[in-house]
Scaffold this motif. Structure first.
Motif, mmCIF file in Angstrom:
data_model
loop_
_atom_site.group_PDB
_atom_site.id
_atom_site.type_symbol
_atom_site.label_atom_id
_atom_site.label_comp_id
_atom_site.label_asym_id
_atom_site.label_seq_id
_atom_site.Cartn_x
_atom_site.Cartn_y
_atom_site.Cartn_z
ATOM 1 N N PRO A 1 0.831 -1.213 0.000
ATOM 2 C CA PRO A 1 0.000 0.000 0.000
ATOM 3 C C PRO A 1 0.862 1.258 0.000
ATOM 4 N N LEU A 2 0.381 2.277 -0.689
ATOM 5 C CA LEU A 2 1.063 3.569 -0.671
ATOM 6 C C LEU A 2 1.031 4.153 0.729
ATOM 7 N N LYS A 3 2.152 4.698 1.174
ATOM 8 C CA LYS A 3 2.206 5.345 2.483
ATOM 9 C C LYS A 3 1.637 6.758 2.375
ATOM 10 N N SER A 4 1.196 7.264 3.523
ATOM 11 C CA SER A 4 0.501 8.556 3.517
ATOM 12 C C SER A 4 1.442 9.739 3.311
ATOM 13 N N THR A 5 2.630 9.685 3.919
ATOM 14 C CA THR A 5 3.505 10.858 3.905
ATOM 15 C C THR A 5 4.965 10.433 3.813
ATOM 16 N N MET A 6 5.748 11.181 3.027
ATOM 17 C CA MET A 6 7.199 11.028 3.037
ATOM 18 C C MET A 6 7.786 12.229 3.758
ATOM 19 N N SER A 7 8.560 11.990 4.789
ATOM 20 C CA SER A 7 9.182 13.067 5.568
ATOM 21 C C SER A 7 10.697 12.913 5.517
ATOM 22 N N VAL A 8 11.381 13.871 4.850
ATOM 23 C CA VAL A 8 12.838 13.842 4.712
ATOM 24 C C VAL A 8 13.432 14.979 5.522
ATOM 25 N N ARG A 9 14.417 14.659 6.343
ATOM 26 C CA ARG A 9 15.111 15.686 7.116
ATOM 27 C C ARG A 9 16.600 15.655 6.814
ATOM 28 N N ALA A 10 17.224 16.824 6.878
ATOM 29 C CA ALA A 10 18.652 16.966 6.631
ATOM 30 C C ALA A 10 19.393 17.074 7.956
ATOM 31 N N ILE A 11 20.487 16.336 8.064
ATOM 32 C CA ILE A 11 21.348 16.380 9.255
ATOM 33 C C ILE A 11 22.734 16.799 8.784
ATOM 34 N N TYR A 12 23.378 17.696 9.541
ATOM 35 C CA TYR A 12 24.701 18.199 9.165
ATOM 36 C C TYR A 12 25.732 17.697 10.161
ATOM 37 N N LEU A 13 26.774 17.019 9.629
ATOM 38 C CA LEU A 13 27.789 16.386 10.465
ATOM 39 C C LEU A 13 29.158 17.010 10.236
ATOM 40 N N ASN A 14 30.076 16.678 11.127
ATOM 41 C CA ASN A 14 31.437 17.224 11.050
ATOM 42 C C ASN A 14 32.326 16.482 10.057
ATOM 43 N N SER A 15 32.018 15.224 9.776
ATOM 44 C CA SER A 15 32.912 14.417 8.944
ATOM 45 C C SER A 15 32.149 13.270 8.309
ATOM 46 N N LEU A 16 32.749 12.686 7.283
ATOM 47 C CA LEU A 16 32.172 11.501 6.679
ATOM 48 C C LEU A 16 32.155 10.346 7.658
ATOM 49 N N GLU A 17 33.201 10.246 8.483
ATOM 50 C CA GLU A 17 33.269 9.156 9.453
ATOM 51 C C GLU A 17 32.073 9.191 10.395
ATOM 52 N N ASP A 18 31.699 10.402 10.840
ATOM 53 C CA ASP A 18 30.509 10.528 11.680
ATOM 54 C C ASP A 18 29.260 10.111 10.910
ATOM 55 N N GLY A 19 29.215 10.460 9.623
ATOM 56 C CA GLY A 19 28.085 10.076 8.799
ATOM 57 C C GLY A 19 27.980 8.569 8.638
ATOM 58 N N TYR B 1 28.597 18.322 6.323
ATOM 59 C CA TYR B 1 28.451 17.074 5.589
ATOM 60 C C TYR B 1 26.988 16.673 5.695
ATOM 61 N N LEU B 2 26.327 16.570 4.566
ATOM 62 C CA LEU B 2 24.877 16.407 4.553
ATOM 63 C C LEU B 2 24.469 14.936 4.602
ATOM 64 N N LEU B 3 23.585 14.615 5.539
ATOM 65 C CA LEU B 3 22.947 13.306 5.611
ATOM 66 C C LEU B 3 21.442 13.514 5.533
ATOM 67 N N LEU B 4 20.793 12.805 4.609
ATOM 68 C CA LEU B 4 19.343 12.891 4.461
ATOM 69 C C LEU B 4 18.709 11.590 4.931
ATOM 70 N N ALA B 5 17.718 11.711 5.809
ATOM 71 C CA ALA B 5 16.981 10.547 6.297
ATOM 72 C C ALA B 5 15.500 10.768 6.019
ATOM 73 N N GLY B 6 14.880 9.823 5.310
ATOM 74 C CA GLY B 6 13.472 9.963 4.960
ATOM 75 C C GLY B 6 12.658 8.774 5.428
ATOM 76 N N GLU C 1 2.812 11.283 12.796
ATOM 77 C CA GLU C 1 3.264 10.891 14.145
ATOM 78 C C GLU C 1 4.371 9.848 14.061
ATOM 79 N N ASP C 2 4.181 8.844 13.208
ATOM 80 C CA ASP C 2 5.207 7.807 13.068
ATOM 81 C C ASP C 2 6.514 8.387 12.544
ATOM 82 N N ASN C 3 6.413 9.296 11.583
ATOM 83 C CA ASN C 3 7.622 9.906 11.033
ATOM 84 C C ASN C 3 8.352 10.737 12.066
ATOM 85 N N ALA C 4 7.618 11.481 12.876
ATOM 86 C CA ALA C 4 8.237 12.291 13.931
ATOM 87 C C ALA C 4 8.964 11.402 14.929
ATOM 88 N N ILE C 5 8.364 10.261 15.268
ATOM 89 C CA ILE C 5 9.004 9.317 16.201
ATOM 90 C C ILE C 5 10.288 8.763 15.594
#
Length: 521
Positions: A218-236, A324-329, A335-339
């Motif tokens: 089934p199609l999901k209701s919402t896609m929520s993508v957030r950007a996280i900024y890190l100090n290094s690739l190793e942290d990513g 260093y940009l990390l995207l998590a969607g 509510e589920d996406n926020a959690i």
């Protein structure tokens, strides 16, 4: 092949075909960079002697039996979106386009499956499923033109692969015709051994995938993508690994290296100033990831980069510190996406990063839909561009990235991102570009880049492909990478394609030496 003799034989088979130069040029070549270099420098590559469009399994089986009898090479194709040359037909072969086999055979909402012919476009298939509130979860960047047959022949992975897997994880049944014309039916459910795995990833060297049954969701209701900024690739890398190993299952998880972080952030039209190179990149109209840039000033930018690459590569980590940009969607209810996003922040609380940005993630996601398949405009403006995607475990990823980045940056402009993450590792996706000079020099540089990179990947224990397949560009490296087991692939090929007519020269298989058409008839 003599065109008249070939046309006479194809007419007897009663399969739609063409020997016109226009059709041979349009249908005989995929998006392999070597093809594009040849066209751009005025040297169109040799193509097939004919193109056929079978409309059903009976026609295709008859074609295979005929070609096996007379030792004539057949090259399967669909949307021609391959970037490795796997659907590029050599001379003295026949291109077999599957696009006329494009029906949806069955849609089963109760058992959550769809059965379709292999030549249907991904866009048409997804549109049908969307009307009924379903998807297959497989969204490659080539979705508008690629086909299920092409996806399965290369082991394709879509942008949501970390959640839904690769195309082989979604395939339940398959109809297949071997190079000799024999028909097969494979099913995950009816046998302990999944014989489909012999065909998936074989890139048309065994025969033709004609229809498939795919799992749908089934199609999901919402896609929520957030950007996280890190100090290094190793942290990513560490944060990506924790996310995947705690069964968080994001649909999107992408980390960008220094240059691609700036390009990805600017492509979302955000107000970000990271120094002079950022301003140069931002001044190019419609900035998108490098493989999509088409502005006339790009050759000048690359020449500037070539002269300054040593300084740029050394200083860039300091210019982009903590960016260093990390995207998590995630897909689900708000509510589920926020959690899920809160959980990502909690498992990375000991890693120094800036709090995730919903607005930046949204801008990236909206812009991402416009990224795909604009390579032609890049070549038109005097640039060749290609990608190298590598499968690596977490323990090797840092060394493989640094070594390959050093090799590529000595010869071209290079960026990379990390995606298609799993519990044990992810895909490193390099994009490299350089100014096109004369044909000989450009082809020589292109091949040098691939050889040096592939040799180093194999030496370090990486895998030379993740989801683009092998094709013609990686054939010799594939044989070297799998030297202990390549003989097994040859053995399987002899079963399905005893006359060795299927996709000659692809994936490192020895090319068939064909008789002339006059000798055959």
């Amino acid at each position: 092949m003599d065109k008249k003799h070939l046309s006479d034989q194809l007419q007897k088979l009663e399969i739609p075909f063409s020997t016109s130069l226009t059709d041979l040029i349009c249908e005989g070549h995929d998006l392999w960079t070597q093809n594009s270099i040849e066209f751009t420098t005025g040297r169109p590559p040799h193509g097939p002697d004919a193109v056929v469009w079978p409309e059903n399994e009976e026609q295709l089986s008859k074609l295979c039996s005929w070609a096996s009898k007379y030792h004539i090479g057949l090259v399967p194709s669909g949307g021609l979106s391959s970037v490795t040359g796997s659907a590029t037909a050599p001379s003295k072969t026949i291109q077999v386009s599957m696009v006329s086999m494009n029906r949806i055979i069955d849609f089963d909402s109760e058992n959550m499956t769809v059965t379709c012919e292999a030549g249907i476009s991904g866009n048409k298939l997804m549109s049908h499923l969307k009307k009924h509130g379903f998807t297959i979860g497989h969204i490659p960047s080539s979705i508008n033109i690629s086909t299920p047959g092409g996806w399965l022949s290369t082991g394709s992975a879509g942008v949501y692969s970390s959640r839904y897997g690769k195309i082989q994880d979604m395939c339940l049944e398959m109809n297949f015709i071997g190079g000799c014309g024999k028909k097969y039916h494979f099913s995950k459910n009816s046998q302990e051994t999944n014989y489909m795995s012999l065909i998936i990833g074989s890139e048309g060297t065994m025969g033709f995938i004609t229809s498939v049954k795919l799992r749908i969701i089934p199609l999901k209701s919402t896609m929520s993508v957030r950007a996280i900024y890190l100090n290094s690739l190793e942290d990513g890398f560490e944060l990506m690994k924790r996310i995947m190993q705690t069964d968080t299952f994001p649909s999107i998880l992408r980390l960008y290296d220094p240059i691609s972080s700036i390009i990805a952030m600017n492509s979302g039209n955000c107000d970000l100033d990271n120094g002079y190179l950022s301003r140069i990149l931002h001044s190019i109209k419609g900035v998108t990831p490098l493989s999509q840039l088409s502005h006339k000033s790009l050759p000048g930018l690359l020449k500037f980069y070539n002269s300054m690459s040593g300084i740029i590569n050394k200083k860039f980590p300091y210019i982009i510190k903590q960016n260093y940009l990390l995207l998590a969607g995630f897909e689900g209810s708000d509510e589920d996406n926020a959690i899920s996003h809160a959980y990502v922040e909690s498992i990375g609380k000991d890693i120094n990063f800036k709090k995730s940005s919903y607005s930046q993630g949204k801008k990236w996601f909206e812009a991402y839909a416009n990224y795909s398949f604009k390579r032609a405009s890049v070549f038109k403006n005097g640039i060749f561009v290609d990608t190298i995607e590598i499968n690596s475990t977490w323990s090797k990823i840092d060394k493989i990235y640094n070594n390959i980045n050093n090799i590529l940056s000595r010869k071209a402009f290079v960026t990379a991102h990390f995606s298609h993450a799993w519990k044990d590792g992810c895909c490193i996706y390099f994009t490299f570009a350089q100014v096109i000079s004369d044909y000989d020099q450009t082809i020589r540089l292109f091949r040098e880049i691939w050889k040096e990179a592939a040799d180093e990947i194999i030496r370090l224990g990486g895998t030379i492909t993740h989801h683009h397949g092998i094709g013609r560009v990686k054939g010799n490296f594939f044989k070297k990478d799998t030297s202990d087991s390549f003989w097994l692939s040859n053995s399987v090929k002899r079963i399905f394609d005893p006359e060795n007519i299927m996709n000659p020269g692809n994936m490192g298989f020895t090319s068939q030496l064909f008789k002339s058409i006059e000798d055959n008839f």
